[in-house]
Design a protein around this motif. Structure first.
Motif, PDB file in Angstrom:
ATOM      1  N   ILE A   1      -4.697  -3.497 -10.181  1.00 45.27           N
ATOM      2  CA  ILE A   1      -4.388  -4.904  -9.198  1.00 45.27           C
ATOM      3  C   ILE A   1      -3.336  -3.806  -7.684  1.00 45.27           C
ATOM      4  N   GLY A   2      -1.873  -3.334  -8.395  1.00 40.63           N
ATOM      5  CA  GLY A   2      -1.862  -2.537  -7.430  1.00 40.63           C
ATOM      6  C   GLY A   2      -1.465  -1.938  -6.389  1.00 40.63           C
ATOM      7  N   ALA A   3      -2.607  -0.845  -7.022  1.00 42.06           N
ATOM      8  CA  ALA A   3      -3.177   0.085  -6.669  1.00 42.06           C
ATOM      9  C   ALA A   3      -4.097  -0.216  -5.334  1.00 42.06           C
ATOM     10  N   MET A   4      -5.098  -1.831  -5.630  1.00 44.70           N
ATOM     11  CA  MET A   4      -5.799  -2.117  -4.474  1.00 44.70           C
ATOM     12  C   MET A   4      -4.635  -2.827  -3.580  1.00 44.70           C
TER      13      MET A   4
ATOM     14  N   LEU B   1      -0.402  10.929   1.935  1.00 46.41           N
ATOM     15  CA  LEU B   1      -0.993  11.726   1.464  1.00 46.41           C
ATOM     16  C   LEU B   1      -0.037  10.868  -0.405  1.00 46.41           C
ATOM     17  N   SER B   2       1.472  10.887   0.079  1.00 43.13           N
ATOM     18  CA  SER B   2       2.427  10.560  -1.541  1.00 43.13           C
ATOM     19  C   SER B   2       1.573   9.294  -1.513  1.00 43.13           C
ATOM     20  N   HIS B   3       1.250   8.178  -0.506  1.00 45.11           N
ATOM     21  CA  HIS B   3       1.188   6.460  -0.727  1.00 45.11           C
ATOM     22  C   HIS B   3       0.234   7.128  -1.952  1.00 45.11           C
ATOM     23  N   MET B   4      -1.387   7.891  -1.366  1.00 45.73           N
ATOM     24  CA  MET B   4      -2.281   7.926  -2.120  1.00 45.73           C
ATOM     25  C   MET B   4      -2.049   8.527  -3.056  1.00 45.73           C
ATOM     26  N   GLY B   5      -1.509   9.479  -3.651  1.00 47.25           N
ATOM     27  CA  GLY B   5      -1.236   9.556  -4.892  1.00 47.25           C
ATOM     28  C   GLY B   5      -0.822   8.666  -5.745  1.00 47.25           C
ATOM     29  N   PHE B   6       0.052   7.566  -5.224  1.00 44.61           N
ATOM     30  CA  PHE B   6       0.737   6.639  -6.146  1.00 44.61           C
ATOM     31  C   PHE B   6      -1.198   5.527  -5.981  1.00 44.61           C
ATOM     32  N   VAL B   7      -1.647   5.554  -5.393  1.00 42.70           N
ATOM     33  CA  VAL B   7      -3.154   4.663  -5.608  1.00 42.70           C
ATOM     34  C   VAL B   7      -3.410   5.367  -6.857  1.00 42.70           C
ATOM     35  N   ALA B   8      -3.873   6.251  -6.622  1.00 41.35           N
ATOM     36  CA  ALA B   8      -4.615   7.176  -7.346  1.00 41.35           C
ATOM     37  C   ALA B   8      -4.138   6.991  -8.675  1.00 41.35           C
ATOM     38  N   LEU B   9      -2.235   6.612  -8.924  1.00 41.01           N
ATOM     39  CA  LEU B   9      -1.955   7.049 -10.227  1.00 41.01           C
ATOM     40  C   LEU B   9      -2.198   5.534 -10.579  1.00 41.01           C
ATOM     41  N   GLY B  10      -2.267   4.812  -9.778  1.00 40.37           N
ATOM     42  CA  GLY B  10      -2.529   2.970 -10.527  1.00 40.37           C
ATOM     43  C   GLY B  10      -4.021   2.723 -10.928  1.00 40.37           C
TER      44      GLY B  10
ATOM     45  N   ALA C   1       4.822  -5.611   2.285  1.00 38.75           N
ATOM     46  CA  ALA C   1       3.479  -5.278   1.039  1.00 38.75           C
ATOM     47  C   ALA C   1       3.478  -4.495  -0.124  1.00 38.75           C
ATOM     48  N   GLY C   2       3.562  -2.888   1.181  1.00 39.38           N
ATOM     49  CA  GLY C   2       3.730  -1.933   0.209  1.00 39.38           C
ATOM     50  C   GLY C   2       5.080  -2.471  -1.178  1.00 39.38           C
ATOM     51  N   PHE C   3       5.877  -3.389  -1.474  1.00 36.94           N
ATOM     52  CA  PHE C   3       6.889  -3.255  -2.487  1.00 36.94           C
ATOM     53  C   PHE C   3       5.924  -3.638  -3.624  1.00 36.94           C
ATOM     54  N   VAL C   4       5.251  -4.906  -3.439  1.00 35.72           N
ATOM     55  CA  VAL C   4       4.420  -5.735  -4.296  1.00 35.72           C
ATOM     56  C   VAL C   4       3.580  -4.484  -4.556  1.00 35.72           C
ATOM     57  N   GLY C   5       3.320  -3.603  -4.373  1.00 38.39           N
ATOM     58  CA  GLY C   5       2.020  -2.641  -4.768  1.00 38.39           C
ATOM     59  C   GLY C   5       2.431  -1.368  -5.132  1.00 38.39           C
ATOM     60  N   GLU C   6       3.652  -0.428  -5.291  1.00 39.69           N
ATOM     61  CA  GLU C   6       3.746   0.007  -5.437  1.00 39.69           C
ATOM     62  C   GLU C   6       4.617  -0.146  -6.881  1.00 39.69           C
ATOM     63  N   PHE C   7       5.530  -1.590  -6.707  1.00 37.95           N
ATOM     64  CA  PHE C   7       6.832  -2.346  -8.093  1.00 37.95           C
ATOM     65  C   PHE C   7       5.107  -2.175  -9.525  1.00 37.95           C
ATOM     66  N   SER C   8       3.635  -2.684  -9.023  1.00 39.33           N
ATOM     67  CA  SER C   8       2.806  -2.695  -9.934  1.00 39.33           C
ATOM     68  C   SER C   8       2.158  -1.988 -10.518  1.00 39.33           C
ATOM     69  N   ILE C   9       2.265  -0.610  -9.431  1.00 41.21           N
ATOM     70  CA  ILE C   9       1.616   0.395 -10.424  1.00 41.21           C
ATOM     71  C   ILE C   9       2.357   1.295 -11.059  1.00 41.21           C
ATOM     72  N   LEU C  10       3.677   0.407 -10.632  1.00 39.50           N
ATOM     73  CA  LEU C  10       4.535   1.633 -12.052  1.00 39.50           C
ATOM     74  C   LEU C  10       4.644   1.255 -12.883  1.00 39.50           C
ATOM     75  N   LEU C  11       4.918  -0.587 -13.056  1.00 38.93           N
ATOM     76  CA  LEU C  11       4.765  -1.340 -13.592  1.00 38.93           C
ATOM     77  C   LEU C  11       4.199  -0.987 -15.107  1.00 38.93           C
TER      78      LEU C  11
ATOM     79  N   ALA D   1       8.810  -0.711   4.820  1.00 39.50           N
ATOM     80  CA  ALA D   1       7.675  -1.821   4.721  1.00 39.50           C
ATOM     81  C   ALA D   1       7.056   0.076   4.088  1.00 39.50           C
ATOM     82  N   SER D   2       7.154   0.999   4.826  1.00 42.40           N
ATOM     83  CA  SER D   2       5.699   1.846   4.573  1.00 42.40           C
ATOM     84  C   SER D   2       6.695   2.793   3.429  1.00 42.40           C
ATOM     85  N   ILE D   3       8.070   2.291   2.918  1.00 42.23           N
ATOM     86  CA  ILE D   3       8.575   3.379   1.926  1.00 42.23           C
ATOM     87  C   ILE D   3       9.077   2.571   0.747  1.00 42.23           C
ATOM     88  N   ALA D   4       8.146   0.949   1.008  1.00 41.75           N
ATOM     89  CA  ALA D   4       7.974   0.407  -0.132  1.00 41.75           C
ATOM     90  C   ALA D   4       9.577  -0.491  -0.296  1.00 41.75           C
ATOM     91  N   VAL D   5      10.070  -1.262   0.964  1.00 37.42           N
ATOM     92  CA  VAL D   5      11.474  -1.885   0.693  1.00 37.42           C
ATOM     93  C   VAL D   5      11.190  -3.358  -0.006  1.00 37.42           C
TER      94      VAL D   5
END
Lengths: 471, 502
Positions: free
Chosen positions: A310-313, A291-300, A372-382, A364-368
């Motif tokens: 792109i990060g969200a996808m 759910l938390s990850h999906m919050g990120f996706v939604a944010l993106g 792959a998770g890092f690429v996504g989360e970082f782009s979203i935040l950026l 991987a899940s906490i985006a180290v």
């Protein structure tokens, strides 16, 4: 690629018991293979057939860009699930058919380029997941089931009304996305209301904060093996739906609602991480983590910023890999210790490989970085930072919280002292290695070398965002 | 305006034949019942129904009319009106009626004996009822409509009471009393409409209602009153809230094969009549649409929420039939072209899925009370094929794609939405959620493992019932995957222009 699994699911019903596992494995592998072929060919072209001409419903599908990436991940995880189910569940025929039937629904969702077709696949993916819960669920499944169904179907029906509205009020001749795009509604309250109705369906799936309550129960009550959960991570659909249909068809409304939606998304991410921290049950914990990850996706997605989308996808596609594998790992722990409680303790001393791989998947899940998770989360935040810095900061805290809940729980299960009288725990055997290592391998590969996936997604994202008039 | 009979020749009588074939079956059943076994009669009647169906198909696009009149219009042109018309809407609805009737007969082959209604009278009454139903679908004026309705209703009362049990008697009496009230109101309404327009023929009524000059201002009030009375009369028959109270008692009190008949064929016939009257004759009359809208909304809310509370599966299906009435009535609110097409499609799908679901109940129940929902637990492990079939029916009733119920619902939504009833479509979507839950519960219970001994009738699965179930399930799946098979026929807007015979 879409109907092969469904065909397989029907074939399984008539396959003799001995060959069911092999048959299912073969068909899911074939589907994945087709996916690769389509990827090599640079995506399948659009396919348009008039399905119900009188109503303007077309059968139009296309697998390219984001949808291809998501479809491939789905196919891959289905293959892994089949592999695991064949070994883990006694007499797995029904489960295997359901997995394959669901795969068709999910790939269909990603391929659909017609709103009604999208709706049809959307509901199609639902039925097998409900059946999995009904057949293999635990004690409280009826409640979980009704809750899950009520939420999802409520959303879907509003979506249906909204679909009718888009077509009718926009004056488009068909429900095909291409036609609808040329007949977008003028900005105004009508568009906003239709978007809200459409969004409700997606927010349930995504899931977004007030509509997420079905999720933990759904995962908790499912079979211990975690196979239904892998397939059940259909919440990919929500983010994808908003991206493909939401932004394109309601450009002004999505700009108008952007602050509210981003706020909701950031809140969802943080809130879910906070709750995950307190969970005693691995599956609930994973559910909240998802759910938390999906919050990120939604944010993106809601930020409507190219980098963030792109990060969200990216996150959406690969989140399924490691979360799914983690669900399976939970299933393996349960198989060994008979419990999915977090406070088992000491699994690591006897099952080193299981512990190691699980830890890697958690990382991987906490985006180290490097996963792959890092690429996504970082782009979203950026990306989100460029739109609303404060919200991005708020959501950023989640990554810390994620590390906290993940590592605490991991520590409890795998390191803490073993309770006296615990049974000996077996380490990974046979295919279990593959089942955990393959998703991890892919997560690392795309974490280090993200170009192939990014190249696939970037044009699609750009194309969608042009609907906004070059944001 | 003077109306003169133009005479009826053999060619025109062709329009009558599908009805006559069924009537012949009814008469033969009445007579032969003394010498021939009931099973033989049932097979014969299925044959008559099939003949009638084939004949209907040959009448397609011919637009034959019987008992025609020529009315001299004010501009000197003669208008040909008919009391009985085999136009395309009539044929489509007639086919739907036949599908439901055939399925009823198939189911009754197995279960009538057990339900203690295995008399030749059962067949005779059923065929009379079908005759009445077809008359309603083919009707060209209010009197034929009323005659059809009465033939159908009277046979229906007898059918509901046929079983020698207190429950059946109670349900039959209830059905009779409330049905009679409905008929009385309907007749009163017809009288009002006649008073306002000076005609009973649909074409003439619609002509006078449509042109303001044909109607004196003081007659408008009478027309509105008449339209509302007719609407309420029909509402009794199709169980629109608040005139629905009899439905659950009658449907659950009557033997299951008869509930099947009452909830499908009778409802289809009354909707056919409503389509003729409200989308045809009174389409331009003021007032009725807003009342129907409120009745529909109430039906959607009450039907769905009451079904949610049922413990007995058969009763739940009865309430779900009430809820479906709401969806069907939404289609009436569309324009004749979209609404008529939506209604015809939905009625066929509704007949197939309801009949198949009730056929399974009829086959598996221990007694005519039906089954408790909790009895369904683990059905999949005892009767896998029936469980899957029932699950498909329930999914279709709930409106889940890829089954045809989805398109039915979709079309009804669309018809209402496009005619401006946005809030009603949203309400329908919201109430559908309740529907999904009560269909889902039994649907999912069937697949849950269960170790207690089975509670089904041991010898339930017999070929004719299975055939009826297969017919229903195959139809629902086929129409869901390829809606065009049927919708392609009914969607042609041209045929719905003819509803009023104009």
């Amino acid at each position: 690629m879409i109907f092969l699994p469904m065909f397989g699911s029907l074939i399984l019903l008539v396959t003799p018991k001995r060959w069911r596992d092999e048959m299912a494995g073969l068909l899911s592998a074939l589907t994945l293979g087709f996916g690769f072929m389509i990827w090599r060919a640079g995506g399948s072209g659009p396919l348009d057939v008039n399905w119900v001409p009188a109503l303007g419903i077309t059968y139009s599908t296309e697998l390219s860009g984001v949808s291809l990436a998501l479809a491939m991940v789905t196919a891959f995880m289905s293959f892994i699930a089949v592999l695991y189910a064949a070994r883990r569940i006694p007499n797995p025929g029904t489960m295997l058919s359901l997995i394959l039937a669901m795969e068709t629904g999910l790939i269909g969702i990603f391929a659909a380029r017609d709103l009604v077709l999208f709706y049809v696949f959307f509901e199609d993916a639902l039925l097998p997941s409900l059946l999995m819960l009904a057949i293999y669920g635990k004690q409280g499944r009826m409640r979980a089931l009704v809750k899950f169904a009520a939420y999802t179907l409520f959303g879907s029906l509003l979506m249906l009304v909204s679909i009718i509205g888009i077509k009718y009020l926009g004056g488009s001749p068909t429900f095909a996305l291409a036609d609808l795009r040329t007949h977008v509604l003028p900005a105004g309250s009508t568009q906003t209301w239709l978007y809200v109705a459409f969004l409700t369906a997606m927010a349930v799936k995504l899931p977004l904060w007030p509509l997420h309550a079905w999720l933990p129960d759904f995962h908790e009550q499912n079979h211990d093996s975690g196979i239904p959960d892998v397939m059940g991570t259909l919440y990919k659909v929500g983010g994808y739906g908003v991206f493909t249909f939401g932004i394109t068809l309601f450009p002004d409304a999505s700009l108008e609602l952007r602050p509210i939606l981003m706020g909701l998304a950031a809140f969802t991410a943080l809130y879910a991480a906070w709750i995950a921290f307190h969970q005693q049950d691995w599956k609930r914990l994973l559910a909240y983590a998802g759910l938390s990850h999906m919050g990120f996706v939604a944010l993106g997605v809601f930020s409507l910023n190219e980098t963030a989308v792109i990060g969200a996808m990216y996150l959406l596609a690969f989140q399924n890999l490691y979360t799914g594998a983690l669900f399976l790992a939970v299933g393996m722990v349960q198989e060994r210790t008979g419990s999915i409680q977090v406070r088992v303790g000491g699994v690591m001393t006897q099952a080193g490989a299981l512990g190691g791989l699980t830890l890697a998947l958690w990382l991987a899940s906490i985006a180290v970085p490097g996963m792959a998770g890092f690429v996504g989360e970082f782009s979203i935040l950026l990306g989100a930072y460029q739109v609303y810095p404060w919200l991005a900061f708020l959501a950023g805290i989640t990554t810390i919280a994620a590390a906290a809940y993940a590592l605490t729980a991991f520590q409890h299960t795998f390191w803490q002292a073993r309770p006296p009288g615990g049974i000996p725990v077996r380490d990974l055997v046979h295919t279990e290695w593959l089942i955990l290592a393959l998703p991890l391998g892919i997560a690392i590969f795309f974490g280090v070398y993200s170009a192939p996936a990014l190249n696939l997604m970037q044009p699609a994202v750009k194309a969608v965002l042009t609907a906004l008039g070059g944001q | 305006m003077l109306s003169t009979p133009t005479g009826t020749d053999v060619y025109a009588m062709g329009a009558l034949f599908p009805i006559l074939a069924v009537l012949l079956g009814a008469l033969l059943s009445t007579l032969l019942g003394f010498w021939v076994s009931r099973r033989a009669l049932t097979y014969m009647n299925i044959g008559w129904l099939l003949i009638s169906g084939v004949w209907m198909m040959t009448l397609w696009n011919q637009g034959r009319q019987a008992f025609t009149h020529a009315v001299a219009l004010s501009d000197g042109q003669p208008l040909i009106t008919a009391s009985l018309q085999a136009d395309n809407p009539a044929l489509l609805l007639g086919l739907v009626i036949l599908v439901g009737s055939v399925m009823t007969l198939l189911v009754s082959l197995d279960t009538a004996w057990r339900a203690r209604i295995s008399f030749p009278e059962f067949d005779a009454m059923l065929m009379y009822a079908v005759t009445g139903a077809l008359l309603m679908a083919f009707s060209g004026d209010l009197i034929v409509l009323l005659i059809g309705l009465e033939i159908m209703s009277l046979s229906g009362y007898v059918l509901a009471t046929l079983q020698d049990s207190r429950r059946a008697e109670e349900s039959g009496l209830k059905y009779f009393l409330l049905g009679a009230v409905g008929s009385a109101i309907l007749i009163y309404g017809i009288a009002f409409v006649y008073g306002a327009t000076g005609s009973l023929n649909f074409a003439e009524i619609s002509l006078r209602v449509g042109s303001v000059s044909g109607l004196l201002p003081q007659n408008t009030g009478i027309l509105v009153g008449g339209a509302l009375l007719v609407l309420i009369g029909f509402a009794f028959k199709i169980a629109l809230v608040p005139f629905h109270q009899w439905t659950p008692d009658v449907y659950s009190g009557a033997p299951t094969s008869i509930s099947l008949f009452l909830s499908t064929v009778v409802k289809v016939a009354v909707f056919a009549g409503m389509l003729r009257v409200f989308s045809g004759a009174l389409a331009d009359a003021p007032g009725w649409a807003s009342v129907l809208q409120i009745l529909t909304a109430a039906t959607l809310i009450i039907g769905n929420s009451a079904a949610l509370l049922q413990r007995n599966f058969k009763r739940m299906l009865a309430y779900s039939a009430v809820a479906h009435t709401g969806f069907l009535a939404m289609a009436l609110l569309g324009t004749p072209a979209t609404g008529g097409a939506a209604l015809t499609y939905y009625l066929l799908v509704y007949t197939l899925m309801t009949a198949a679901a009730l056929a399974i109940v009829a086959a598996l129940q221990r007694s005519e009370v039906g089954m408790e929902i909790s009895d369904l637990r683990g059905l999949f492990y005892r009767h896998p094929a029936y469980a899957v079939a029932l699950a498909i029916c329930l999914a279709s009733l709930a409106g889940l794609p890829p089954f045809a119920g989805f398109f039915g619902k979709y079309l009804a939504f669309q018809a209402a939405f496009q005619n401006g009833y946005v809030w009603l479509s949203v309400l329908a979507a919201v109430t559908s959620v309740a529907a999904l839950i009560y269909y889902l519960r039994p649907g999912m219970l069937m697949f849950m493992p269960d170790r207690t001994p089975s509670r089904e009738y041991a010898h339930g699965q017999r070929p004719p019932t299975t055939l009826a179930v297969v017919l229903g399930v195959a139809g629902v799946t086929l129409l869901g995957l390829l809606p065009n098979v049927w919708y392609g026929w009914v969607s042609n807007p041209a045929i719905w222009q003819l509803l009023a015979g104009r």
